[in-house]
Structures are given as C-alpha cells and as structure tokens.
Design an enzyme around this catalytic site. Structure first.
Site, short mmCIF file in Angstrom:
data_model
loop_
_atom_site.label_atom_id
_atom_site.label_comp_id
_atom_site.label_asym_id
_atom_site.label_seq_id
_atom_site.Cartn_x
_atom_site.Cartn_y
_atom_site.Cartn_z
N GLU A 1 -30.85 20.15 -70.04
CA GLU A 1 -30.31 21.32 -70.73
C GLU A 1 -29.33 20.90 -71.82
O GLU A 1 -29.33 21.44 -72.92
CB GLU A 1 -29.59 22.24 -69.73
N CYS B 1 -26.87 22.92 -63.40
CA CYS B 1 -25.64 22.63 -62.66
C CYS B 1 -24.48 23.35 -63.34
O CYS B 1 -24.64 23.97 -64.39
CB CYS B 1 -25.39 21.12 -62.64
N CYS C 1 -23.80 22.10 -67.01
CA CYS C 1 -24.78 22.62 -67.96
C CYS C 1 -24.56 24.11 -68.19
O CYS C 1 -24.70 24.59 -69.31
CB CYS C 1 -26.20 22.35 -67.47
N HIS D 1 -28.09 15.55 -69.00
CA HIS D 1 -29.04 16.48 -68.38
C HIS D 1 -29.96 17.07 -69.44
O HIS D 1 -29.63 17.13 -70.63
CB HIS D 1 -28.28 17.59 -67.66
#
Length: 156
Positions: free
Chosen positions: A87, A113, A116, A85
C-alpha cells in the site's frame, strides 16, 4: 444472444492486485496493491525492500533474514524492518509520478496494517477493498474511524 460473464469492477481490480503481488519479494507474505480513480489504475505497489537495496530473498533486510533463520519471532523488531508495504509503495509511486490519490480506491490483497492505514487516510483515498485479513485489525478500525469505506471482498 449469448450472455458473457464478467467480473465486477472490484473483482477485476482485485485480480490485477494479485498479479502485482507476484512481483513481491517478501519471504513471509506477498502483498499487491493498486490505486484506482475513475476506473483507471493510477499506481501499483508490492511489498519489498526499497529501490536499489538487495531483495529480502537475497538477505537485503537483516530483520527478515533473522526471522527466516528462526533467530527472532515474526512479530519482533518490526520497526527495524526496511521493507515497504504494498500500500505504501502504491502511494509513493503515485507521488513519484505526480498523480493525486485524492478520492481514489485502494485495492490490496491483504487488509492494511495501522501504519498503512495512516498513509491511506492522509493520501485522500476514500475507499479500500481488501481480500485477506491481517493478524492486526487496528488498520481497518482506523480507516473506519476516518470514515473511509472499507470492503472485504471475501473468497473472490
């Protein structure tokens, strides 16, 4: 004197997160993120396969490929996805460069999410600014539980 319209710092950094997002190679959702300390960008990240692995659009992630072919639903087998992801990539980039994220602000085009959020909490980031909601709001709830400031920058 002519008044010059300038974006707020949050608007400015979100615009830059959108530029970072343009490098993402996810076939489903493109996300960009950046970490800022003292009004300076210390790291950026976008979602995609790990370094040296074929991109999603080239079939690098088997799960994404199956999803794109309609063989599985979007929510199935998430744990088998090899993509990172945005992040996570920003936090990893800061670590790779030896830059502390402690006390920083993370700007992300999509709400984080749960996975993260856990990384954000443990990286010492104190504030998260996002623009688009995510289908699962557990990440935002976890950030708030950890007393991390969360800002929804709606429609900017």
């Amino acid at each position: 004197m002519k008044k010059i319209l300038r974006p707020t710092w949050d608007e400015y950094f979100m615009k830059l997160a959108k530029v970072v997002r343009s490098r993402a190679d996810c076939t489903r959702r493109r996300v960009g993120a950046l970490i800022v300390k003292d009004l300076r960008i210390i790291a950026t990240g976008y979602n995609g396969t790990p370094h040296g692995i074929k991109n999603c659009s080239e079939g690098g992630c088997e799960r994404c490929k199956k999803r794109d072919e309609g063989k599985i639903d979007w929510y199935e087998y998430e744990e088998s996805c090899i993509c990172i992801h945005a992040e996570q990539n920003a936090i990893i980039q800061a670590a790779y460069l030896g830059i502390s994220t402690n006390g920083g602000t993370l700007y992300t085009t999509n709400a984080p999410c749960s996975s993260c959020a856990k990384m954000i909490i443990n990286s010492g980031i104190k504030r998260v600014v996002y623009q688009e909601k995510f289908h699962e709001e557990g990440g935002l709830a976890l950030l708030k539980k950890a007393k991390i400031a969360v800002v929804w920058l709606k429609g900017k």
